[in-house]
Motif scaffolding. Structure first.
Motif, PDB file in Angstrom:
ATOM      1  N   SER A 114      -0.416 -10.822   8.328  1.00 32.06           N
ATOM      2  CA  SER A 114      -1.313  -9.742   8.745  1.00 32.06           C
ATOM      3  C   SER A 114      -1.692  -9.938  10.209  1.00 32.06           C
ATOM      4  CB  SER A 114      -2.579  -9.733   7.901  1.00 32.06           C
ATOM      5  OG  SER A 114      -2.287  -9.366   6.584  1.00 32.06           O
TER       6      SER A 114
ATOM      7  N   LYS B 256      -1.584  -5.146   6.088  1.00 33.20           N
ATOM      8  CA  LYS B 256      -1.708  -5.890   4.845  1.00 33.20           C
ATOM      9  C   LYS B 256      -0.354  -6.489   4.486  1.00 33.20           C
ATOM     10  CE  LYS B 256      -3.876  -4.890   0.460  1.00 33.20           C
ATOM     11  NZ  LYS B 256      -4.189  -3.827  -0.484  1.00 33.20           N
TER      12      LYS B 256
ATOM     13  N   LEU C 178       1.878  -8.233   1.399  1.00 39.24           N
ATOM     14  CA  LEU C 178       1.972  -8.359  -0.053  1.00 39.24           C
ATOM     15  C   LEU C 178       3.103  -9.341  -0.370  1.00 39.24           C
ATOM     16  CD1 LEU C 178       1.825  -4.520  -0.681  1.00 39.24           C
ATOM     17  CD2 LEU C 178      -0.076  -6.107  -0.921  1.00 39.24           C
TER      18      LEU C 178
ATOM     19  N   ARG D 217       6.629  -7.256   0.580  1.00 38.21           N
ATOM     20  CA  ARG D 217       6.369  -6.010   1.305  1.00 38.21           C
ATOM     21  C   ARG D 217       5.159  -6.158   2.218  1.00 38.21           C
ATOM     22  NH1 ARG D 217       9.003  -1.479  -0.483  1.00 38.21           N
ATOM     23  NH2 ARG D 217      10.346  -1.852  -2.266  1.00 38.21           N
ATOM     24  N   VAL D 218       5.099  -5.300   3.238  1.00 34.56           N
ATOM     25  CA  VAL D 218       3.949  -5.253   4.143  1.00 34.56           C
ATOM     26  C   VAL D 218       3.588  -3.804   4.411  1.00 34.56           C
ATOM     27  CG1 VAL D 218       4.378  -7.460   5.291  1.00 34.56           C
ATOM     28  CG2 VAL D 218       5.455  -5.414   6.166  1.00 34.56           C
ATOM     29  N   VAL D 219       2.333  -3.573   4.749  1.00 35.38           N
ATOM     30  CA  VAL D 219       1.874  -2.248   5.155  1.00 35.38           C
ATOM     31  C   VAL D 219       1.698  -2.296   6.670  1.00 35.38           C
ATOM     32  CG1 VAL D 219       0.050  -0.531   4.939  1.00 35.38           C
ATOM     33  CG2 VAL D 219       0.708  -1.900   2.957  1.00 35.38           C
TER      34      VAL D 219
ATOM     35  N   PRO E 287       3.764   0.658   1.533  1.00 41.14           N
ATOM     36  CA  PRO E 287       4.394  -0.623   1.868  1.00 41.14           C
ATOM     37  C   PRO E 287       5.873  -0.459   2.200  1.00 41.14           C
ATOM     38  CG  PRO E 287       3.143  -0.792  -0.171  1.00 41.14           C
ATOM     39  CD  PRO E 287       3.194   0.649   0.185  1.00 41.14           C
TER      40      PRO E 287
END
Length: 101
Positions: free
Chosen positions: A5, A25, A27, A32-34, A63
């Motif tokens: 992050s 964010k 995950l 996965r990432v946002v 994501p």
């Protein structure tokens, strides 16, 4: 997962290829990432008359898989590596320039 992050990343594959943004964010269990402003989807929210809420269409970030992004350094993609300091701490390092992240 090597992306955390707050990292500045660039999309290297998919519909938003070339877009850059900050990781909002991570995950790690789903790999996965946002990313801020990337992979925007529209979600229809149902009206709730009892709560006084109208139905609407909301645009939000979904994501994206971590394999489709890379760390951005000077606008170019860079891989992430690790190095151990003399005191034993583990530090993330840019493979492109060798600098600490």
């Amino acid at each position: 997962m090597k992306i955390k992050s707050g990292d500045e990343v660039i999309v290297i594959a998919g519909k938003d290829k070339g877009a850059t943004g900050k990781v909002v964010k991570a995950l790690p269990k789903e790999d996965r990432v946002v990313v801020e402003g990337v992979n925007l989807v529209k979600k229809h929210r149902k009206a709730n008359p009892a709560g006084g809420q109208q139905g609407e269409v909301v645009t939000k970030e979904a994501p994206i898989h971590v394999s489709n992004i890379a760390l951005a350094e000077d606008g170019k993609a860079s891989r992430v590596g690790y190095r151990f300091e003399e005191d034993g701490t583990k530090v993330r390092v840019s493979r492109r320039t060798g600098k600490d992240i």
